[in-house]
Design a protein around this motif. Sequence first.
Motif, PDB file in Angstrom:
ATOM      1  N   ARG A   7       0.824  -1.209   0.000  1.00 39.48           N
ATOM      2  CA  ARG A   7       0.000   0.000   0.000  1.00 39.48           C
ATOM      3  C   ARG A   7       0.860   1.261   0.000  1.00 39.48           C
ATOM      4  NH1 ARG A   7      -3.750  -3.220   3.597  1.00 39.48           N
ATOM      5  NH2 ARG A   7      -2.515  -2.464   5.337  1.00 39.48           N
ATOM      6  N   ILE A   8       1.955   1.230   0.781  1.00 39.46           N
ATOM      7  CA  ILE A   8       2.870   2.371   0.777  1.00 39.46           C
ATOM      8  C   ILE A   8       3.421   2.572  -0.628  1.00 39.46           C
ATOM      9  CG2 ILE A   8       5.106   3.218   1.605  1.00 39.46           C
ATOM     10  CD1 ILE A   8       4.493   1.906   4.290  1.00 39.46           C
ATOM     11  N   ALA A   9       3.814   1.459  -1.257  1.00 37.39           N
ATOM     12  CA  ALA A   9       4.366   1.539  -2.614  1.00 37.39           C
ATOM     13  C   ALA A   9       3.337   2.105  -3.584  1.00 37.39           C
ATOM     14  CB  ALA A   9       4.824   0.159  -3.072  1.00 37.39           C
TER      15      ALA A   9
ATOM     16  N   ALA B 102      -7.097  -0.204  -6.669  1.00 36.54           N
ATOM     17  CA  ALA B 102      -7.022  -1.656  -6.571  1.00 36.54           C
ATOM     18  C   ALA B 102      -5.887  -2.054  -5.622  1.00 36.54           C
ATOM     19  CB  ALA B 102      -6.800  -2.267  -7.952  1.00 36.54           C
ATOM     20  N   ARG B 103      -4.756  -1.390  -5.775  1.00 32.64           N
ATOM     21  CA  ARG B 103      -3.617  -1.736  -4.917  1.00 32.64           C
ATOM     22  C   ARG B 103      -3.893  -1.378  -3.457  1.00 32.64           C
ATOM     23  NH1 ARG B 103       1.862   0.406  -7.434  1.00 32.64           N
ATOM     24  NH2 ARG B 103       2.765  -0.987  -5.877  1.00 32.64           N
ATOM     25  N   LEU B 104      -4.574  -0.251  -3.235  1.00 30.05           N
ATOM     26  CA  LEU B 104      -4.914   0.113  -1.850  1.00 30.05           C
ATOM     27  C   LEU B 104      -5.851  -0.929  -1.241  1.00 30.05           C
ATOM     28  CD1 LEU B 104      -5.514   3.978  -1.864  1.00 30.05           C
ATOM     29  CD2 LEU B 104      -3.474   2.710  -1.219  1.00 30.05           C
ATOM     30  N   LYS B 105      -6.678  -1.538  -2.096  1.00 30.20           N
ATOM     31  CA  LYS B 105      -7.629  -2.520  -1.593  1.00 30.20           C
ATOM     32  C   LYS B 105      -7.075  -3.934  -1.631  1.00 30.20           C
ATOM     33  CE  LYS B 105     -11.569   0.331  -2.792  1.00 30.20           C
ATOM     34  NZ  LYS B 105     -12.942   0.398  -3.258  1.00 30.20           N
ATOM     35  N   GLY B 106      -5.786  -4.058  -1.929  1.00 31.17           N
ATOM     36  CA  GLY B 106      -5.162  -5.373  -1.899  1.00 31.17           C
ATOM     37  C   GLY B 106      -5.515  -6.245  -3.089  1.00 31.17           C
TER      38      GLY B 106
END
Lengths: 279, 303
Positions: A7-9, B102-106
């Motif tokens: 998430r940081i990335a 999407a990346r924040l939500k895994g």
Amino acid sequence: MKATLNRIAAVTAIEIRLSVRNRWVALSTLILVLFALALAFLGSGPAGASKVGALTLTAASLATLSVYLIPLIALLLSYETIAGEVERSTLPLVLATPVRRFEVLTGKFVGHLSVLTLAIVVGYSIAALAVVAVHGADLHGALAWARLIATGVLLGAVFVAIGILVSASTARVGTAAALLVGIWLVLIVLYDLALLAGLIVDDGGFFTKSLFPALVIANPGDAFRLYNLAALEGSAPVAGIDGLARSLPFPPSLALAALAAWLAAMIAAGLWRFQKVRP
Amino acid sequence: MSDPSLLDVTGLSVAFGSLKALHRVSLAVRPGERFALLGHNGAGKSTLFRTVLGFVSPASGKVEVAGAAPGSDKARRTVSYLPESVAFPKALTGAELLAYFARLKGQTPKSAMPLLETVGIADAANRRVGTYSKGMRQRLGLAQALIGRPELLLLDEPTSGLDPISRGDFYAILDRLAGEGTAVVLSSHSLTEVEARTDRIAILSRGRLVAEGSLAELARAAALPVTVRVKAAAEDAGALHARIGGRRLNGRSVELDCAAGDKMAVLSRIAALGDVVADIDIDTPRLDDVYRHFSGHSAGGEA
């Protein structure tokens, strides 16, 4: 842990992408290249045939200029980062996802600092190579430039953290911008003027001997400049407040410690403020 | 599943200083349900959303999302949120933004891309959001909210400012999601558009829940009359009026009000008139009327 790093990335990547799109990367690099080149070839720099290398001389004058430019660029890169998201209503959207607040802040910090680091490294390297091409290289000068770039990044990190703190402290981009100008003016310009005034009024008394060195080193900009000039060990001409570089009552590394302390304090304050932001 | 509702709000009160933003609100939303939250500005709709997301702490009462506390990991994975009038950074493309969320939500960015197709902006995926129309930005917002197939969608005035066609498309997508079991909670000012598109409606007024139920239930509770307009066959409203009463509208028509429960009786009486009647129009109370009835009650002091 892996989810946190991912998430940081993600935050870092989107901030860098935004900086590229908004031409901040190109602009800040260009500014640093131009000013560094101007100092190297137009300024009072390596005109005469002194025993000090041209590379060292430009590093010294660039240390002084960097105190103005690097904080300004760092603040410009970061002041909008949270206030802007509050204004655009994207912050609630981001914080509704599983991302943690410290992850958002860390990602933004790393993103802005990456952009600034790129600008400093590319900008100053181009200028250094130009000086080398014209005046030749020497080890002493090369070390001075390496120090300048490394500590410049550290100075930039302090001001990116300050910018994020400012941005997390106000819900308005306009307010953040006004605060940014104020902070830059006070920390970078007025602080030194006040110290100079103190020196003149005091005329070699208690203030000059005891308080002044501590006050100089307590300011991140001055600490940066002092460290770089002191490291040149009297090989470059210095003036004004920087005369202190010759008569420092403590090791120059303390100036670095002061910068690190600023960085830690500003990041902690930013995290604390951001926890209180109600999206 | 011991608890069938995805969202459980019990006796929720929220205060900002001395302002009571929400006062003892209770509601529950089940999977697959389309739930509309109505109320004017400042009625507490956004505050309710923000409490469900864990941004605001209740003064009293409780909120549970799939049995978990708001803001907890489980709750965050369950809920997706689309704030009112969100403005994405103009310099980024739709695909870039979707990948980011999407990346924040895994989730992997790749798994989210088909959502652009779902909301109908796949063609514009690689264009900057700055070039998008309002409807396209809202669709992007919805695509973002759909990442990871959330069980509960919170949409804060998702269709405000959309043209009727975009709005229709928007609701069509929501219908499909609800059909697949997603609970959709949306807020709106736009009363008529919500009517046909939601299963249940709650009306907030000054932080209080003043009514809740299906439109029919609300209409019954409001006891608003059904209006029947009868057109006389031979331009003889007088004769018609003499037999069924009501109000004469013009030379040809008569209008009468009746309680919702008496509707069939009235209609069969009219039907029994045979040839005298040319046409019948029935006006059941619209949501606008019901809404005005309920919010008018407790907002009476407001100018």
